[in-house]
Design a protein around this motif. Sequence first.
Motif, PDB file in Angstrom:
ATOM      1  N   TRP A  58     -16.744  -4.161  26.576  1.00 26.29           N
ATOM      2  CA  TRP A  58     -16.866  -3.175  25.782  1.00 26.29           C
ATOM      3  C   TRP A  58     -15.601  -2.336  26.234  1.00 26.29           C
ATOM      4  CZ3 TRP A  58     -18.291  -1.147  21.219  1.00 26.29           C
ATOM      5  CH2 TRP A  58     -18.315   0.069  20.913  1.00 26.29           C
ATOM      6  N   SER A  60     -14.569   1.537  25.333  1.00 23.64           N
ATOM      7  CA  SER A  60     -15.129   2.815  24.595  1.00 23.64           C
ATOM      8  C   SER A  60     -13.949   3.700  24.121  1.00 23.64           C
ATOM      9  CB  SER A  60     -16.179   3.638  25.416  1.00 23.64           C
ATOM     10  OG  SER A  60     -16.453   4.709  24.824  1.00 23.64           O
ATOM     11  N   TYR A  65     -16.661   7.901  18.584  1.00 22.01           N
ATOM     12  CA  TYR A  65     -18.188   7.610  18.484  1.00 22.01           C
ATOM     13  C   TYR A  65     -18.345   5.991  18.515  1.00 22.01           C
ATOM     14  CZ  TYR A  65     -17.890  12.653  18.184  1.00 22.01           C
ATOM     15  OH  TYR A  65     -17.704  13.941  18.551  1.00 22.01           O
ATOM     16  N   GLY A  67     -15.966   2.324  19.382  1.00 27.50           N
ATOM     17  CA  GLY A  67     -15.041   1.405  20.318  1.00 27.50           C
ATOM     18  C   GLY A  67     -15.045   0.054  19.920  1.00 27.50           C
ATOM     19  N   SER A  69     -15.921  -4.039  20.931  1.00 25.32           N
ATOM     20  CA  SER A  69     -16.780  -5.104  21.784  1.00 25.32           C
ATOM     21  C   SER A  69     -15.709  -6.437  21.300  1.00 25.32           C
ATOM     22  CB  SER A  69     -18.042  -5.316  21.263  1.00 25.32           C
ATOM     23  OG  SER A  69     -18.252  -5.645  19.895  1.00 25.32           O
ATOM     24  N   SER A  85     -15.271  -3.386  16.114  1.00 25.85           N
ATOM     25  CA  SER A  85     -14.995  -1.945  16.200  1.00 25.85           C
ATOM     26  C   SER A  85     -15.741  -1.550  15.052  1.00 25.85           C
ATOM     27  CB  SER A  85     -13.458  -1.913  16.148  1.00 25.85           C
ATOM     28  OG  SER A  85     -12.744  -2.321  14.875  1.00 25.85           O
TER      29      SER A  85
END
Length: 112
Positions: A58, A60, A65, A67, A69, A85
């Motif tokens: 992940w 971020s 709010y 991000g 993966s 995303s």
Amino acid sequence: MSREMPMTDPDAGAIAAVEARFHKLILSRASELVEEHGLVLPRLARALEFEEDSDTAWFSVPGMYGGFSYAWDPARVGERLLVESWCRVVEGSGQRHAVTAEDCTLLEEGFV
């Protein structure tokens, strides 16, 4: 997404090319926030060493709010990264991409 490596002998050059395209994808969606917060983009060499009980890595992005993966695609031989995303406060902002050394392909959008 599974944590199993899709390749037995990773090609360092191909991984570097996938990483460059992955970074370009991140910047295309969140460059202002990456710059504002001085974020260091994820290195895929580290993504090859997922924690044993984790399927994905992940990244971020503060202010987004959400991000990104990402995980290697377990269904293919070769270096293919699957990336999702989203911004959880923007309905329908989700995007799923497949990133290879050759291209970055949008597979799905509008979720989340």
